[in-house]
Design an enzyme around this catalytic site. Structure first.
Site, mmCIF file in Angstrom:
data_model
loop_
_atom_site.group_PDB
_atom_site.id
_atom_site.type_symbol
_atom_site.label_atom_id
_atom_site.label_comp_id
_atom_site.label_asym_id
_atom_site.label_seq_id
_atom_site.Cartn_x
_atom_site.Cartn_y
_atom_site.Cartn_z
ATOM 1 N N THR A 150 0.925 -1.029 -0.383
ATOM 2 C CA THR A 150 -0.241 0.023 -0.059
ATOM 3 C C THR A 150 0.682 1.533 -0.091
ATOM 4 O O THR A 150 2.132 1.434 0.646
ATOM 5 C CB THR A 150 -1.093 -0.043 1.097
ATOM 6 O OG1 THR A 150 -1.854 -1.065 1.744
ATOM 7 C CG2 THR A 150 -1.775 1.336 1.770
ATOM 8 N N LYS A 162 -6.887 1.395 -2.959
ATOM 9 C CA LYS A 162 -6.795 0.637 -2.379
ATOM 10 C C LYS A 162 -6.675 1.556 -0.493
ATOM 11 O O LYS A 162 -7.032 1.365 0.295
ATOM 12 C CB LYS A 162 -5.162 -0.004 -1.852
ATOM 13 C CG LYS A 162 -4.593 -0.525 -1.205
ATOM 14 C CD LYS A 162 -5.567 -1.524 0.024
ATOM 15 C CE LYS A 162 -5.336 -2.049 0.495
ATOM 16 N NZ LYS A 162 -4.113 -2.780 1.296
ATOM 17 N N LYS A 193 0.907 4.374 9.649
ATOM 18 C CA LYS A 193 1.340 4.715 7.907
ATOM 19 C C LYS A 193 0.418 4.961 7.105
ATOM 20 O O LYS A 193 0.371 6.092 6.048
ATOM 21 C CB LYS A 193 1.871 3.382 7.277
ATOM 22 C CG LYS A 193 2.259 3.206 6.342
ATOM 23 C CD LYS A 193 2.850 2.637 5.423
ATOM 24 C CE LYS A 193 2.071 1.021 5.278
ATOM 25 N NZ LYS A 193 1.595 1.040 3.852
#
Length: 305
Positions: A103, A179, A247
């Site tokens: 990702t 995503k 993150k």
């Protein structure tokens, strides 16, 4: 599948963590010759014991591979796998394909793709969703974008790893962007579910009964239903760690700031994950946000005296 790409491919899997190991196993089960590489020698040894081949470096794993599947945590690791010391770009054959599952910011995916494609190899932007069990069963959801050639070269691997493959565009970056929308929702839903279950405990409610009622009611979410059993059991063994959402929600903030687009709800969720990480639970299961609420408010949760 065209006749030019047989189902028996040479495939390298870089990253044999909970997701990558299952993906490598699924590829091997489908009849491919799979070489695995990981920073953990134990993970590689486990894969070899399982019937796969082992490699000490990404470059070694990628030598002669038709497809290289990278299952690492973030963009920085992906770039190192590609172009760092012993990187796969040194040894991937011309016209082979790099399948990137991390990702990351869509702009970074576009930059890495351009850099690799300039060397005569293909790049498929292919983040994944579904968890370790679905990875092991070859039933992931893959959100992919890239050139027609990248899709064609990667197809045998995609068929073995995915139950649902979404083809989302003809250039890298689109898969990454899809995503990130998923991660925005997932992070918000985990934070909201954790807030709700801890607030329920503060009200003196039986949280097992709360779980039963909410999962049969309009307030339910997939994340509430999937993550809150970890809280009920007091089991914060990491299936997906708090730091993943530190993150990912951080990437969303960066993307939103660049686009001058307000994302106040995901910003609040990011702060909850940051607080949980700061409290020493960054490597624990992401349902630990509920534990952070419990610590702050004095609420008692199972396994959290």
């Amino acid at each position: 599948m065209s006749a030019s790409i047989s189902q028996n491919q040479r495939i390298a899997v870089i990253g044999l963590g909970s997701m990558g190991f299952g993906m490598a196993t699924s590829l091997k089960r489908a009849g491919h010759a799979v070489a695995g590489c990981d920073v953990s020698a134990e993970a590689v040894a486990r894969f070899v014991k399982d019937g796969g081949a082992g490699a000490k470096t990404p470059a070694e794993a990628a030598k002669g591979a038709d497809i290289v599947v990278s299952v690492v945590v973030n963009a920085a690791q992906t770039e190192t796998i590609l172009f760092g010391k012993d990187g796969v770009a040194e040894t991937m054959p011309k016209d082979s394909v790099f399948v990137s599952s991390a990702t990351m910011d869509p702009d970074v995916a576009r930059r890495l793709a351009k850099q690799l494609e300039a060397t005569g190899r293909h790049y498929l932007d292919a983040p994944i969703s579904g968890g370790a069990q679905r990875a092991a069963e070859g039933e992931l959801t893959i959100l992919a974008s890239g050139s027609a050639a990248a899709f064609a070269k990667a197809r045998p691997a995609l068929d073995a790893m995915a139950a649902k493959l979404y083809e989302l565009g003809d250039a890298a970056g689109q898969g990454a962007a899809f995503k990130m929308i998923n991660q925005l929702l997932a992070g918000v839903h985990i934070a909201a579910a954790s807030e709700a279950i801890a607030f329920a405990a503060k009200q003196g409610l039986d949280i097992r009964k709360v779980y039963e009622v909410i999962t049969a009611s309009a307030g339910n979410s997939w994340m509430f239903e999937n993550r809150m059993p970890h809280v009920l059991d007091g089991d914060y063994t990491p299936r997906s760690a708090v730091e993943i959402f530190v993150k990912d929600l951080g990437i969303i903030q960066d993307m939103a700031r660049s686009a001058r687009f307000p994302v106040p709800v995901s910003a609040a969720a990011l702060q909850m994950f940051l607080m949980t990480s700061a409290a020493g639970m960054g490597r624990d299961d992401d349902a630990s946000v509920a534990r952070m609420y419990a610590q702050v408010t004095g609420v008692k949760l199972p396994g959290n005296k």
